[in-house]
Design a protein around this motif. Structure first.
Motif, mmCIF file in Angstrom:
data_model
loop_
_atom_site.group_PDB
_atom_site.id
_atom_site.type_symbol
_atom_site.label_atom_id
_atom_site.label_comp_id
_atom_site.label_asym_id
_atom_site.label_seq_id
_atom_site.Cartn_x
_atom_site.Cartn_y
_atom_site.Cartn_z
ATOM 1 N N ARG A 39 0.829 -1.345 -0.148
ATOM 2 C CA ARG A 39 -0.101 0.039 0.041
ATOM 3 C C ARG A 39 0.742 1.297 0.060
ATOM 4 O O ARG A 39 0.424 2.271 0.414
ATOM 5 N N MET A 40 1.936 1.235 -0.386
ATOM 6 C CA MET A 40 2.850 2.306 -0.272
ATOM 7 C C MET A 40 2.666 3.408 -1.656
ATOM 8 O O MET A 40 1.934 2.959 -2.575
ATOM 9 N N THR A 41 2.440 4.742 -1.202
ATOM 10 C CA THR A 41 2.141 5.683 -2.400
ATOM 11 C C THR A 41 3.596 6.569 -2.738
ATOM 12 O O THR A 41 3.367 7.192 -4.048
ATOM 13 N N ALA A 42 4.750 6.390 -2.173
ATOM 14 C CA ALA A 42 5.827 6.998 -2.931
ATOM 15 C C ALA A 42 6.983 6.575 -1.700
ATOM 16 O O ALA A 42 6.629 5.929 -1.033
ATOM 17 N N GLY A 43 8.201 6.834 -2.305
ATOM 18 C CA GLY A 43 9.335 6.549 -1.604
ATOM 19 C C GLY A 43 10.102 5.546 -2.022
ATOM 20 O O GLY A 43 9.745 5.020 -3.265
ATOM 21 N N ALA A 97 -1.027 -3.845 -3.519
ATOM 22 C CA ALA A 97 -1.589 -2.886 -3.262
ATOM 23 C C ALA A 97 -0.751 -1.569 -3.511
ATOM 24 O O ALA A 97 -1.291 -0.389 -3.167
ATOM 25 N N MET A 98 0.444 -1.741 -4.100
ATOM 26 C CA MET A 98 1.366 -0.545 -4.228
ATOM 27 C C MET A 98 0.661 0.530 -5.416
ATOM 28 O O MET A 98 0.279 -0.041 -6.149
ATOM 29 N N ARG A 99 0.768 1.757 -4.892
ATOM 30 C CA ARG A 99 0.232 2.740 -5.916
ATOM 31 C C ARG A 99 1.265 3.318 -6.701
ATOM 32 O O ARG A 99 1.260 3.701 -7.773
ATOM 33 N N ARG A 100 2.350 4.017 -6.071
ATOM 34 C CA ARG A 100 3.707 4.608 -6.575
ATOM 35 C C ARG A 100 4.747 4.050 -5.694
ATOM 36 O O ARG A 100 4.550 3.334 -4.812
ATOM 37 N N GLY A 101 5.930 4.716 -6.346
ATOM 38 C CA GLY A 101 7.032 4.284 -5.274
ATOM 39 C C GLY A 101 8.118 3.271 -6.009
ATOM 40 O O GLY A 101 7.726 2.766 -7.012
ATOM 41 N N THR A 102 9.025 3.166 -5.293
ATOM 42 C CA THR A 102 10.290 2.140 -5.992
ATOM 43 C C THR A 102 10.434 1.163 -4.900
ATOM 44 O O THR A 102 11.102 1.589 -3.669
ATOM 45 N N LEU A 103 10.396 -0.051 -5.318
ATOM 46 C CA LEU A 103 11.189 -1.413 -4.571
ATOM 47 C C LEU A 103 12.613 -1.561 -5.404
ATOM 48 O O LEU A 103 12.348 -2.008 -6.536
ATOM 49 N N LEU A 104 13.615 -1.479 -4.705
ATOM 50 C CA LEU A 104 14.579 -1.851 -5.363
ATOM 51 C C LEU A 104 15.352 -3.139 -4.674
ATOM 52 O O LEU A 104 15.790 -2.943 -3.569
ATOM 53 N N LEU A 105 15.502 -4.258 -5.661
ATOM 54 C CA LEU A 105 15.717 -5.624 -4.993
ATOM 55 C C LEU A 105 17.126 -6.291 -5.535
ATOM 56 O O LEU A 105 17.296 -6.032 -6.791
ATOM 57 N N TRP A 106 17.822 -6.653 -4.721
ATOM 58 C CA TRP A 106 19.021 -7.316 -5.324
ATOM 59 C C TRP A 106 18.995 -8.651 -5.720
ATOM 60 O O TRP A 106 19.515 -9.469 -6.504
ATOM 61 N N ASN A 107 17.569 -9.251 -5.081
ATOM 62 C CA ASN A 107 17.315 -10.796 -5.413
ATOM 63 C C ASN A 107 15.756 -10.755 -6.113
ATOM 64 O O ASN A 107 15.076 -9.898 -5.471
ATOM 65 N N GLY A 108 15.576 -11.749 -7.123
ATOM 66 C CA GLY A 108 14.344 -11.640 -7.741
ATOM 67 C C GLY A 108 13.171 -12.179 -6.682
ATOM 68 O O GLY A 108 13.348 -12.917 -6.022
ATOM 69 N N PRO A 109 11.974 -11.473 -6.656
ATOM 70 C CA PRO A 109 10.904 -11.548 -5.705
ATOM 71 C C PRO A 109 10.084 -12.843 -6.036
ATOM 72 O O PRO A 109 10.156 -13.273 -7.330
ATOM 73 N N GLN A 110 8.743 -13.315 -5.343
ATOM 74 C CA GLN A 110 7.785 -13.892 -5.777
ATOM 75 C C GLN A 110 6.740 -12.776 -6.326
ATOM 76 O O GLN A 110 6.010 -12.578 -5.526
ATOM 77 N N LEU A 111 6.856 -12.657 -7.514
ATOM 78 C CA LEU A 111 6.166 -11.561 -8.039
ATOM 79 C C LEU A 111 4.636 -12.004 -8.081
ATOM 80 O O LEU A 111 4.296 -13.033 -8.823
ATOM 81 N N PRO A 112 3.728 -11.181 -7.567
ATOM 82 C CA PRO A 112 2.231 -11.417 -8.132
ATOM 83 C C PRO A 112 1.901 -11.112 -9.576
ATOM 84 O O PRO A 112 2.745 -10.515 -10.217
ATOM 85 N N ALA A 113 0.741 -11.884 -9.965
ATOM 86 C CA ALA A 113 0.303 -11.813 -11.099
ATOM 87 C C ALA A 113 -0.228 -10.264 -11.700
ATOM 88 O O ALA A 113 0.275 -10.047 -13.096
#
Length: 270
Positions: free
Chosen positions: A179-183, A198-214
Motif C-alpha cells: 500500500r505504499m504511495t511513494a518513497g 496494493a502498491m500505488r507509486r514508489g520504488t522497490l529496489l531488490l538485489w534478488n528476484g522476488p515472488q512476484l504476484p500476477a
C-alpha cells in the motif's frame, strides 16, 4: 560536557514508555530534574532514577545503556540531537520523528520509524513488522528521512509509506512495500510473499528476484541513469549500500500494482 547517559539498572516486567526522554523535552533540565521525571510503566508510573543510573549533562546527546525489548517509544517525535541505544529496544522507535539521529546497536520491535518525517535511524540488528508504516487506522506512514537496517526486517515494510528511504541489508518479510504511495525501499537480501501488494507509486529496489504476484507487468531490462545518483546519496552512511560493489544501474523493471494505479515499480538487479 559529556553525553547524558542513562544506564538501566532494573528490568521491569511491564513495558516502559520512554517518550519523555527526548532531546527537545530535556533541553535546559538539570540531571536532578531529569531524575524526577516519571515514566509510564504498565498502569503505574516510575521515576527515571528508579530505573536508570544517570551521568553526564548534555541533553542533546543521549545514551541509553543496557537497554532491553520492553523500552517503547524511544525517540518519539525527536526534533533535534542524537540518541544512541546500546542493546535492544521495544516498539515505536522514532515514532513521528521530525529530525536528528537515532542509533541502535541491537534489535527493535514493531512499528519502528512509524510515520517518521525526517532524520536518520540506524539499526545494527533486526527490526519487527511495519517498519516505516502507519499507525493502525491511519493512511500515511513514513513521510521522509532515512532508515538503515543492517539485519532483517519483518512483514509489511513501508506499509502506507509516503516518502523517504528504507534500506535493508538483510531480508524483508511478507508484503514488503504494501500500500505504499511513494518513497524508496531497497532490500539486499530476500523478500517474502506478496511484494508490492496494493502498491500505488514508489520504488522497490531488490538485489534478488522476488515472488512476484500476477498483477505486476514485466517491462523488460533497463539501464537507469538515476540509480548512480541514488547510490551516491548513500555514501555518507556506514553501510553496505555505500560500498562501490553494491552499486548498479542495470535492472529488470516490473510495473504495478495493476489492481491500483499501476504506477509503482519493482526494480530487480540483473
Amino acid at each position: 560536557m559529556s553525553a547524558l547517559t542513562l544506564t538501566l539498572k532494573l528490568r521491569l516486567d511491564q513495558r516502559v514508555d520512554m517518550s519523555p526522554l527526548v532531546c527537545q523535552k530535556l533541553m535546559g533540565l538539570d540531571p536532578s530534574d531529569i531524575a524526577a521525571l516519571e515514566l509510564q510503566n504498565g498502569k503505574a508510573k516510575v521515576r527515571v532514577d528508579s530505573l536508570f543510573d544517570i551521568s553526564g549533562s548534555d541533553t542533546q546527546k543521549i545514551v541509553i545503556k543496557n537497554s532491553y525489548e520492553k523500552l517503547d517509544f524511544i525517540g518519539k517525535e525527536l526534533e533535534t540531537g542524537e540518541i544512541s541505544v546500546i542493546g535492544d529496544v521495544g516498539a515505536y522507535l522514532g515514532l513521528g520523528m521530525k529530525s536528528g539521529l537515532i542509533k541502535v546497536s541491537g534489535n527493535t520491535g514493531l512499528f519502528t520509524a512509524c510515520e517518521m518525517k525526517k532524520g536518520l535511524i540506524e539499526i545494527d540488528g533486526n527490526t519487527g513488522d511495519f517498519l516505516g508504516g502507519a499507525l493502525p487506522g491511519n493512511k500515511m506512514g513514513m513521510k521522509g528521512g532515512t532508515v538503515l537496517v543492517k539485519g532483517n526486517a519483518g512483514d509489511r515494510v513501508g506499509d502506507h509509506m509516503r516518502r523517504g528511504n528504507i534500506l535493508i541489508e538483510g531480508n524483508a518479510g511478507d508484503y514488503c512495500g504494501s500500500r505504499m504511495t511513494a518513497g524508496t525501499i531497497a532490500v539486499m537480501g530476500q523478500t517474502g510473499k506478496h511484494v508490492g501488494y496494493a502498491m500505488r507509486r514508489g520504488t522497490l529496489l531488490l538485489w534478488n528476484g522476488p515472488q512476484l504476484p500476477a498483477n505486476f507487468n514485466d517491462c523488460g531490462a533497463h539501464t537507469l541513469a538515476f540509480l548512480p545518483i541514488l547510490f551516491k546519496s548513500f555514501r555518507s552512511l556506514n553501510s553496505a549500500f555505500s560500498e562501490p560493489a553494491a552499486m548498479f544501474n542495470r535492472v529488470r523493471r516490473y510495473a504495478g500494482d495493476m489492481s491500483e494505479m499501476g504506477r509503482g515499480e519493482i526494480l530487480v538487479k540483473i
